[in-house]
Design a protein around this motif. Structure first.
Motif, PDB file in Angstrom:
ATOM      1  N   GLY A   9      -7.354  88.895 -73.301  1.00 40.00           N
ATOM      2  CA  GLY A   9      -9.009  89.048 -72.992  1.00 40.00           C
ATOM      3  C   GLY A   9      -9.720  88.115 -74.683  1.00 40.00           C
ATOM      4  N   ALA A  13     -11.854  91.066 -79.063  1.00 40.88           N
ATOM      5  CA  ALA A  13     -11.514  92.397 -78.280  1.00 40.88           C
ATOM      6  C   ALA A  13     -10.715  93.718 -78.631  1.00 40.88           C
ATOM      7  CB  ALA A  13     -10.775  91.921 -76.568  1.00 40.88           C
ATOM      8  N   LYS A  15      -6.961  92.190 -79.299  1.00 37.18           N
ATOM      9  CA  LYS A  15      -5.396  92.519 -79.450  1.00 37.18           C
ATOM     10  C   LYS A  15      -4.416  92.379 -80.318  1.00 37.18           C
ATOM     11  CE  LYS A  15      -6.529  88.342 -77.169  1.00 37.18           C
ATOM     12  NZ  LYS A  15      -7.826  87.774 -77.847  1.00 37.18           N
ATOM     13  N   ASP A 103     -11.297  94.273 -72.353  1.00 43.45           N
ATOM     14  CA  ASP A 103     -12.337  93.734 -72.604  1.00 43.45           C
ATOM     15  C   ASP A 103     -13.176  94.386 -73.792  1.00 43.45           C
ATOM     16  OD1 ASP A 103     -14.582  93.234 -70.831  1.00 43.45           O
ATOM     17  OD2 ASP A 103     -14.435  93.664 -69.658  1.00 43.45           O
ATOM     18  N   VAL A 104     -13.809  93.956 -73.761  1.00 41.41           N
ATOM     19  CA  VAL A 104     -14.562  94.117 -75.139  1.00 41.41           C
ATOM     20  C   VAL A 104     -17.085  93.565 -74.438  1.00 41.41           C
ATOM     21  CG1 VAL A 104     -14.629  91.816 -76.952  1.00 41.41           C
ATOM     22  CG2 VAL A 104     -15.271  94.059 -77.479  1.00 41.41           C
ATOM     23  N   ALA A 109     -17.913  92.495 -79.992  1.00 44.04           N
ATOM     24  CA  ALA A 109     -17.116  91.539 -80.316  1.00 44.04           C
ATOM     25  C   ALA A 109     -17.829  90.834 -81.242  1.00 44.04           C
ATOM     26  CB  ALA A 109     -17.030  90.304 -79.644  1.00 44.04           C
ATOM     27  N   GLN A 150     -11.490  99.162 -71.699  1.00 44.42           N
ATOM     28  CA  GLN A 150     -12.764  98.580 -72.129  1.00 44.42           C
ATOM     29  C   GLN A 150     -12.239  98.639 -73.814  1.00 44.42           C
ATOM     30  OE1 GLN A 150     -15.143  97.361 -71.857  1.00 44.42           O
ATOM     31  NE2 GLN A 150     -14.843  96.770 -69.959  1.00 44.42           N
ATOM     32  N   THR A 151     -12.399  98.100 -74.677  1.00 43.69           N
ATOM     33  CA  THR A 151     -12.418  98.598 -76.195  1.00 43.69           C
ATOM     34  C   THR A 151     -13.348  98.744 -77.017  1.00 43.69           C
ATOM     35  OG1 THR A 151     -12.415  96.207 -77.250  1.00 43.69           O
ATOM     36  CG2 THR A 151      -9.925  97.114 -76.455  1.00 43.69           C
TER      37      THR A 151
END
Length: 171
Positions: A9, A13, A15, A103-104, A109, A150-151
């Motif tokens: 990502g 995001a 990670k 995802d973001v 972000a 989705q984060t």
């Protein structure tokens, strides 16, 4: 054997944060390929970009990611652009890895990581650069993903719980 899960990502995001939490819950190691590259080089990713160029960094990244996919057994987080290298994408596809695309949105972000000199591809006009990178990378992230989460607006714990369930992993 291969990693329990590989996180991909864009910058921001989650990670690293989610990866550490997942690894802790699963009782496995966490491995961040960017951190491994920095340790091996004795310099930050940003310094490698500035001093040696992106091509040199991408070669270091390719070697580290391929090694990680073959040897690491825990949760592995890849740098945002790693999947754009065909060798890496092929290794993810052919290795039958569980790949989670975190995802973001750009707003989330930016709030998480900021867009500063530590993000070498985002230094000039960071919002436009991030959007351009995501437009190029999103189809690759999506094509490689076993699961897409989705984060934005969520806690790392919520994201980790969703990932555990979606991937059928038991702590």
């Amino acid at each position: 054997m291969s990693p329990v899960v590989v996180l991909v990502g864009p910058p921001g995001a989650g990670k690293t944060t989610v990866g550490r939490l997942l690894a802790e819950r699963l009782g496995v190691d966490f491995h961040d390929t960017d951190v491994a590259i920095e340790r091996a080089a004795g310099r930050s990713v940003s310094d490698i970009f500035v001093q040696d160029g992106e091509a040199h960094f991408r070669e270091l990244e390719r070697v580290e990611v391929v090694r990680s996919l073959a040897e690491e057994r825990g949760v592995v987080a890849l740098g945002g652009g790693a999947v754009m290298q065909e060798t890496v994408a092929t290794a993810l596809r052919e290795g039958d890895h569980r790949v989670a695309f975190l995802d973001v949105t750009i707003a989330d972000a930016a709030g998480r990581v900021g867009f500063d000199a530590s993000r070498p591809l985002l230094v000039v006009n960071p919002r436009a650069a991030w959007t351009r990178l995501m437009n190029a990378r999103r189809p690759v992230y999506e094509s490689l993903a076993t699961v897409h989460v989705q984060t934005g607006g969520r806690t790392p714990e919520e994201v980790a719980e969703e990932l555990l369930g979606a991937l059928g992993l038991e702590p």
